[in-house]
Design an enzyme around this catalytic site. Structure first.
Site, mmCIF file in Angstrom:
data_model
loop_
_atom_site.group_PDB
_atom_site.id
_atom_site.type_symbol
_atom_site.label_atom_id
_atom_site.label_comp_id
_atom_site.label_asym_id
_atom_site.label_seq_id
_atom_site.Cartn_x
_atom_site.Cartn_y
_atom_site.Cartn_z
ATOM 1 C CB CYS A 160 -2.737 -6.287 3.844
ATOM 2 S SG CYS A 160 -1.353 -4.790 4.460
HETATM 3 N N1 LIG Z 1 2.808 -9.055 6.622
HETATM 4 C C1 LIG Z 1 1.404 -9.153 6.262
HETATM 5 O O1 LIG Z 1 0.160 -8.541 6.683
HETATM 6 C C2 LIG Z 1 1.369 -9.136 5.086
HETATM 7 C C3 LIG Z 1 3.099 -9.042 3.886
HETATM 8 N N2 LIG Z 1 2.599 -8.676 2.806
HETATM 9 C C4 LIG Z 1 4.208 -9.137 1.883
HETATM 10 O O2 LIG Z 1 4.588 -10.548 1.939
HETATM 11 C C5 LIG Z 1 6.032 -10.390 2.083
HETATM 12 C C6 LIG Z 1 6.785 -10.983 3.166
HETATM 13 O O3 LIG Z 1 5.828 -9.903 4.271
HETATM 14 P P1 LIG Z 1 6.339 -10.667 5.579
HETATM 15 O O4 LIG Z 1 6.133 -12.256 5.560
HETATM 16 O O5 LIG Z 1 5.372 -9.655 6.231
HETATM 17 O O6 LIG Z 1 7.887 -10.001 5.697
HETATM 18 P P2 LIG Z 1 8.772 -10.676 6.976
HETATM 19 O O7 LIG Z 1 10.061 -10.232 6.623
HETATM 20 O O8 LIG Z 1 8.085 -11.307 8.035
HETATM 21 O O9 LIG Z 1 9.415 -11.887 5.943
HETATM 22 C C7 LIG Z 1 10.086 -11.911 4.746
HETATM 23 C C8 LIG Z 1 10.882 -12.652 4.425
HETATM 24 O O10 LIG Z 1 11.600 -13.229 3.317
HETATM 25 C C9 LIG Z 1 12.496 -14.146 2.694
HETATM 26 N N3 LIG Z 1 13.743 -13.385 2.730
HETATM 27 C C10 LIG Z 1 14.182 -12.173 3.078
HETATM 28 N N4 LIG Z 1 15.441 -11.887 1.631
HETATM 29 C C11 LIG Z 1 15.123 -12.601 0.952
HETATM 30 C C12 LIG Z 1 16.652 -13.092 0.385
HETATM 31 N N5 LIG Z 1 16.824 -12.567 -0.413
HETATM 32 N N6 LIG Z 1 15.989 -14.423 -0.645
HETATM 33 C C13 LIG Z 1 15.092 -15.032 -0.230
HETATM 34 N N7 LIG Z 1 13.968 -15.048 1.157
HETATM 35 C C14 LIG Z 1 14.272 -14.162 1.501
HETATM 36 C C15 LIG Z 1 13.092 -14.213 4.822
HETATM 37 O O11 LIG Z 1 13.509 -15.021 5.333
HETATM 38 P P3 LIG Z 1 15.179 -14.454 5.813
HETATM 39 O O12 LIG Z 1 15.338 -14.006 6.410
HETATM 40 O O13 LIG Z 1 15.086 -15.782 7.191
HETATM 41 O O14 LIG Z 1 15.737 -15.199 4.283
HETATM 42 C C16 LIG Z 1 11.981 -14.129 5.488
HETATM 43 O O15 LIG Z 1 11.731 -15.509 5.545
HETATM 44 C C17 LIG Z 1 6.726 -8.626 1.869
HETATM 45 O O16 LIG Z 1 6.522 -8.699 0.848
HETATM 46 C C18 LIG Z 1 5.151 -8.136 2.433
HETATM 47 O O17 LIG Z 1 5.273 -6.696 1.999
HETATM 48 C C19 LIG Z 1 1.625 -9.035 2.057
HETATM 49 C C20 LIG Z 1 0.809 -8.326 2.556
HETATM 50 C C21 LIG Z 1 0.316 -8.545 3.822
HETATM 51 C C1 LIG Z 2 0.854 -2.404 10.143
HETATM 52 C C2 LIG Z 2 2.466 -2.961 8.392
HETATM 53 O O1 LIG Z 2 3.708 -1.977 9.067
HETATM 54 N N1 LIG Z 2 1.398 -2.757 7.126
HETATM 55 C C3 LIG Z 2 2.681 -2.771 6.355
HETATM 56 C C4 LIG Z 2 1.180 -3.411 5.215
HETATM 57 C C5 LIG Z 2 1.341 -4.656 5.105
HETATM 58 C C6 LIG Z 2 1.508 -5.207 3.717
HETATM 59 O O2 LIG Z 2 0.275 -5.556 2.679
HETATM 60 O O3 LIG Z 2 2.505 -5.406 2.595
HETATM 61 P P1 LIG Z 2 2.635 -4.975 1.190
HETATM 62 O O4 LIG Z 2 2.340 -4.331 0.758
HETATM 63 O O5 LIG Z 2 4.160 -4.632 1.923
HETATM 64 O O6 LIG Z 2 3.076 -6.336 0.227
HETATM 65 C C7 LIG Z 2 3.236 -1.634 5.705
HETATM 66 O O7 LIG Z 2 2.246 -0.456 5.911
HETATM 67 O O8 LIG Z 2 3.817 -1.314 5.265
#
Ligand SMILES: NC(=O)C1=CN([C@@H]2O[C@H](COP(=O)(O)OP(=O)(O)OC[C@H]3O[C@@H](n4cnc5c(N)ncnc54)[C@H](OP(=O)(O)O)[C@@H]3O)[C@@H](O)[C@H]2O)C=CC1
Ligand SMILES: CC(=O)N[C@@H](CCC(=O)OP(=O)(O)O)C(=O)O
Length: 350
Positions: A160
């Site tokens: 992000c």
């Molecule tokens: N939040 C943000 O703004 C952003 C996040 N990201 C990236 O996107 C990814 C998801 O982030 P976010 O949605 O915020 O995180 P969450 O913690 O909200 O979701 C993580 C998801 O991963 C699943 N999960 C965890 N372990 C496993 C496994 N072993 N097998 C299958 N599924 C699994 C969980 O499902 P359950 O526990 O139900 O099994 C849950 O659905 C991360 O890599 C994050 O760094 C990227 C850009 C922006």
């Molecule tokens: C507020 C906050 O905690 N933000 C996350 C970044 C989320 C993101 O972009 O995620 P990935 O690079 O993990 O996909 C952090 O700083 O780790």
């Protein structure tokens, strides 16, 4: 990928990013089948999507399924594409299995974003076990990597903060307008959804107060530096609101450059990119939250040759899910904004 009806799985569909992805893919006209996967230990395993995201009741009521070796064995080769919205190490461990089965992989974690494998132990806390895939992965910054994304079977969807920071920086750095060896400061502010859905004291309601975190050690610093081809100092801040992210970058330009030079590189980069809105005023989180747009504004101080550029996005959409759908559209040969923003109507004479 063939532009017919697609069968797609979202792994990590119970998380914040997964939920946004499911909503977007569910309304995509070329997708005929969606499978929503969670881990074996998931609290959501007996539930359906709208049980944990009730705003989508009657829109998406699909059940969650547990990702297991048996499921992969029985289902993976029927898929056209898989989206990982999972922790970084989970994506790294899963990608090869799907690629071998000719399933296109869109990874929304940081598992395949850094080209230098030696940075993974330092910034991600694990040794990367898939170095060949790391070499093959294409960085999915949609507005800048169209051709490479189109050809790739492993797309590393940007983080992000890097999305907003690179959209602000790249018009300048790719045209080499920046002063060589000058300090480039990137200040990011994110809402709490950036930290994901899982509970954590630091991101609980009573604890969050606007503050910097992970200064000089955040994993997005090498990602921004790699993709802008310049060293940056990255200062992330957590703020007490749910969605949206701002990145403000400050850099010295080479002497002799003018306002018109800066204007020209931004116009050239983004005039044909409908998801990027070049504004006449500073971006605001409220204008991009819940949208797939990136809003950008800059100001140039010609006495000191300093430029400040600000970019605002929704961290869960342009910073993750909608950018992943842009990448999918590109691999289908469609305009990247397909199904994300309505087509503009022409002027009507009646
Ligand atoms: N939040 C943000 O703004 C952003 C996040 N990201 C990236 O996107 C990814 C998801 O982030 P976010 O949605 O915020 O995180 P969450 O913690 O909200 O979701 C993580 C998801 O991963 C699943 N999960 C965890 N372990 C496993 C496994 N072993 N097998 C299958 N599924 C699994 C969980 O499902 P359950 O526990 O139900 O099994 C849950 O659905 C991360 O890599 C994050 O760094 C990227 C850009 C922006
Ligand atoms: C507020 C906050 O905690 N933000 C996350 C970044 C989320 C993101 O972009 O995620 P990935 O690079 O993990 O996909 C952090 O700083 O780790």
């Amino acid at each position: 990928m063939q532009n017919t009806y697609l069968k797609i799985a979202v792994i990590g569909a119970s998380g914040y990013v997964g939920a946004e992805l499911v909503e977007l893919l569910n309304q995509h006209p070329l997708i005929s089948e969606l499978q929503l996967m969670v881990s074996q230990s998931s609290d959501a395993s007996n539930l359906c999507f709208s049980d944990i995201h009730p705003r989508l009741k009657n829109i998406c009521d699909l059940p969650f399924q547990i990702l297991s070796e048996t499921w992969i064995e029985q289902n993976a080769d029927k898929l056209d594409a898989v989206f990982f919205a999972t922790p970084h190490d989970v994506s790294v461990n899963l990608a090869q299995i799907f690629i071998t089965k000719k399933v296109k992989v869109f990874d929304l974690s940081g598992g395949f974003r850094l080209k230098d494998a030696s940075k993974y132990p330092v910034f991600y806390g694990f040794e990367h076990q898939q170095v060949q895939l790391l070499t093959n992965a294409v960085y999915g910054l949609a507005e800048w990597q169209y051709e490479a994304i189109e050809r790739s079977n492993l797309i590393a969807v940007p983080g992000c903060y890097p999305t907003a920071s690179l959209l602000a920086l790249k018009p300048l750095t790719s045209n080499r307008l920046h002063l060589k060896n000058g300090l480039i400061a990137v200040n990011g502010i994110s809402g709490v959804s950036g930290a994901g859905r899982k509970t954590n004291l630091a991101t609980s309601f009573n604890e969050v107060s606007l503050a910097p975190y992970n200064i000089l050690q955040h994993r997005h610093q090498p990602e921004i530096s790699q993709e802008a081809s310049v060293e940056v100092v990255f200062n992330p801040h957590l703020a007490p609101y749910k969605r949206g992210l701002l990145s403000t970058v400050t850099l010295n330009l080479k002497s002799g450059l003018t306002q018109a030079d800066v204007e020209q590189v931004f116009t050239q980069a983004y005039q044909d990119q409908p998801m990027i809105r070049l504004l006449g005023t500073w971006p605001r989180i409220d204008n991009v939250a819940h949208t797939p747009f990136a809003d950008i504004h800059w100001q140039f101080d010609d006495k000191n040759q300093v430029v400040v550029v600000c970019c605002a996005i929704d961290n869960l959409l342009k910073g993750a899910a909608s950018q992943a759908v842009q990448c999918l559209n590109i691999t289908l040969g469609l305009p990247s904004q397909h199904s994300l923003i309505p087509e503009k109507k022409g002027s009507r004479n009646d």
